[in-house]
Design a protein around this motif. Structure first.
Motif, mmCIF file in Angstrom:
data_model
loop_
_atom_site.group_PDB
_atom_site.id
_atom_site.type_symbol
_atom_site.label_atom_id
_atom_site.label_comp_id
_atom_site.label_asym_id
_atom_site.label_seq_id
_atom_site.Cartn_x
_atom_site.Cartn_y
_atom_site.Cartn_z
ATOM 1 N N GLN A 1 54.846 81.801 69.692
ATOM 2 C CA GLN A 1 53.559 81.430 69.107
ATOM 3 C C GLN A 1 52.653 82.637 68.901
ATOM 4 O OE1 GLN A 1 52.531 78.415 71.939
ATOM 5 N NE2 GLN A 1 53.346 76.764 70.675
ATOM 6 N N LEU A 2 52.685 83.587 69.838
ATOM 7 C CA LEU A 2 51.912 84.814 69.645
ATOM 8 C C LEU A 2 52.438 85.600 68.445
ATOM 9 C CD1 LEU A 2 51.418 86.042 73.335
ATOM 10 C CD2 LEU A 2 49.677 85.077 71.805
ATOM 11 N N GLY A 3 53.769 85.640 68.297
ATOM 12 C CA GLY A 3 54.352 86.302 67.134
ATOM 13 C C GLY A 3 53.927 85.630 65.842
ATOM 14 N N TYR A 4 53.907 84.309 65.852
ATOM 15 C CA TYR A 4 53.487 83.567 64.669
ATOM 16 C C TYR A 4 52.038 83.894 64.310
ATOM 17 C CZ TYR A 4 53.719 79.639 61.378
ATOM 18 O OH TYR A 4 53.748 78.865 60.242
ATOM 19 N N ALA A 5 51.164 83.944 65.328
ATOM 20 C CA ALA A 5 49.764 84.287 65.084
ATOM 21 C C ALA A 5 49.642 85.682 64.482
ATOM 22 C CB ALA A 5 48.962 84.186 66.386
#
Length: 392
Positions: free
Chosen positions: A54-58
Motif C-alpha cells: 500500500q505504501l508503494g501504491y501511494a
C-alpha cells in the motif's frame, strides 16, 4: 480522441484491466498465514507485506500518475507494465520476507494503472455519462480487489502462495497485448517540466478544499477496509479453523457490495452528493457494529462484509465524481492527491488493524474500524460545502 467516442468495448476493457492490475496489490492478504509459515514469522511481521504494498501504491500514485498529464497515456501505461511483470516475478521467487517486502513495494508502486484509467474514462465520456463511466471502471477495479482475494485464497491453499504470483505475471502479459491492440491514445494537456508538474500538485492541494476533504474521507474509509481484510484471515483461522481459501471466499461476497459502485456513479450524477456521502458513512458504521458483535458468527461477518463494501464503494465513487468535476486539464494530478490520501489511509489501517488484532483480538479490529468511520462523518460535517457550491 473526442470524449463522446468512448465505446462500451473500450470502457469495459479499461474496467477489466483496472480489476486485473489492482488485484496484484491484494493477492497477498489471504496468503499471509501461508507466507508467515514459509518464513516462520509472526502475524504482525507478515502484515508488513500488505503495508509495503500500500505504501508503494501511494508512492506510485504520487510520482507516476501525474505523468499522465504530461506524456501520452497509452505509452506510459505500456512502459509501466514492464515494472509490474518484473516485480511479480521477484515476489514469486523471493527467498526471504525482506525480499518479498521489497518486491511488494514495487508491485504496489507499479500497479497504479487503474488510476490512469479512471480519469481517462472521465475525459472520454460525454459529460452526462461521466458518473456512469467512472462507476463502471471503478466496479471493475473493486471486483478485482475482492475477486483477487478469492482467487489467491484458493490458489494458495491448493498450490502454495508462490504460484499465485506466477499466475499474476501471466495475466499481466496477456493484458498488455490487449492494451497495445485496443487502448486509444490521449495526448497530454500539460506542457511544462516535470518539476513544474509536481509543484502544481502542491498548488491544487492548497487551493482545492473539496479535494482535500475527499482525500480525508476516502483515506479513513479505506483504513477501516484495510484493517478488516488484513486481519480476516487470522479470524478465520483462530475462531473458525478455516484456511486461506475461506478468507478469500469472502471476497466474492464483497463483489455484491462492489457492484454498488455503478449504482452510486449513476446516483452521483443526479442526487445531492453530501447526502450520498452521509448515507455511505452510516452504512460503514453499521457494518462495524455488526462485526463487533460477530466474532464467532459467520452470518454476521457475511452481513458486515456486504455493508462495508457497499458503503466504502459508494463513498469512493461519490468522492471521485466530485474531484473530477474540477480542472479537466489536471484530472490525473487531482486524482493523485485524492488517491495518495486514500492509500496512506489504507496503510495506516493495515498496520493499526494488525496491532489491534495482536493486542485486543477481533473486538479491537472492530473498534478501530468503527472509529475510522465515525471520523469520516465528523470531517464531512465540519468541512463540507453546500452542494450547489462544489457539486458535492
Amino acid at each position: 480522441m473526442d470524449r463522446k467516442k468512448l465505446s462500451n468495448p473500450v470502457l469495459y476493457l479499461m474496467a477489466a484491466g483496472a480489476g486485473l492490475v489492482v488485484a496484484n496489490n491484494y493477492y497477498n492478504q489471504p496468503l499471509l498465514n501461508l507466507i508467515a509459515g514459509t518464513f516462520k514469522v509472526s502475524e504482525s511481521e507478515v502484515s508488513h507485506i500488505p503495508l509495503f504494498t500500500q505504501l508503494g501504491y501511494a508512492m506510485g500514485l504520487l510520482f507516476i500518475i501525474p505523468l499522465g498529464d504530461k506524456f501520452p497515456r497509452k505509452k506510459l501505461i505500456l512502459i509501466d507494465f514492464v515494472a509490474i511483470v518484473s516485480s511479480l516475478l521477484v515476489a514469486a521467487v523471493a527467498p526471504s520476507l525482506l525480499i518479498l517486502g521489497i518486491a511488494s513495494f514495487f508491485i504496489g508502486f507499479s500497479s497504479v494503472v487503474p488510476q490512469l484509467f479512471v480519469p481517462m474514462a472521465a475525459q472520454l465520456a460525454d459529460e452526462k455519462e461521466k458518473g456512469r463511466a467512472i462507476g463502471i471502471v471503478m466496479s471493475g477495479l473493486l471486483i478485482g480487489i475482492l475477486g483477487s482475494r478469492f482467487l489467491s485464497g484458493l490458489i494458495g491453499e491448493y498450490f502454495g502462495w508462490r504460484i499465485m504470483y506466477v499466475i499474476a505475471t501471466a495475466l499481466m502479459l496477456i493484458y498488455w497485448i490487449l492494451l497495445k491492440w485496443k487502448l486509444p491514445e490521449l495526448q497530454p494537456d500539460f506542457k511544462g517540466t516535470y518539476g513544474a508538474l509536481m509543484k502544481s500538485l502542491a498548488h491544487y492541494f492548497k487551493t482545492e478544499s473539496s479535494v482535500r476533504l475527499a482525500a480525508v474521507r476516502g483515506g479513513l474509509g479505506f483504513a477501516g477496509f484495510s484493517a478488516f481484510w488484513t486481519t480476516l484471515v487470522f479470524l478465520m483461522e483462530d475462531s473458525f479453523n478455516y484456511g486461506s481459501g475461506m478468507a478469500g471466499t469472502f471476497g466474492l461476497l464483497g463483489i455484491g457490495g462492489a457492484l454498488a459502485a455503478t449504482w452510486a456513479g449513476k446516483l452521483s450524477d443526479r442526487l445531492n452528493r453530501n447526502k450520498l456521502i452521509t448515507i455511505s458513512s452510516l452504512i460503514m458504521i453499521i457494518s462495524w457494529v455488526i462485526f463487533g458483535l460477530s466474532g464467532s458468527s459467520l452470518i454476521g461477518i457475511i452481513a458486515g462484509v456486504l455493508l462495508l463494501d457497499m458503503g466504502l464503494q459508494s463513498l469512493h465513487i461519490t468522492n471521485q465524481n466530485i474531484i473530477f468535476s474540477k480542472h479537466p486539464d489536471a484530472r490525473n494530478r487531482i486524482n493523485t492527491i485524492y488517491m495518495v490520501g486514500y492509500f496512506i489511509g489504507g496503510a495506516a489501517g493495515t498496520i493499526s488493524g494488525a496491532y489491534a488484532w495482536e493486542i485486543y483480538g477481533w473486538k479491537g479490529v472492530s473498534g478501530i474500524g468503527f472509529i475510522y468511520s465515525l471520523l469520516i462523518l465528523f470531517f464531512h460535517f465540519v468541512f463540507k460545502k453546500p452542494d450547489a457550491e462544489n457539486i458535492s
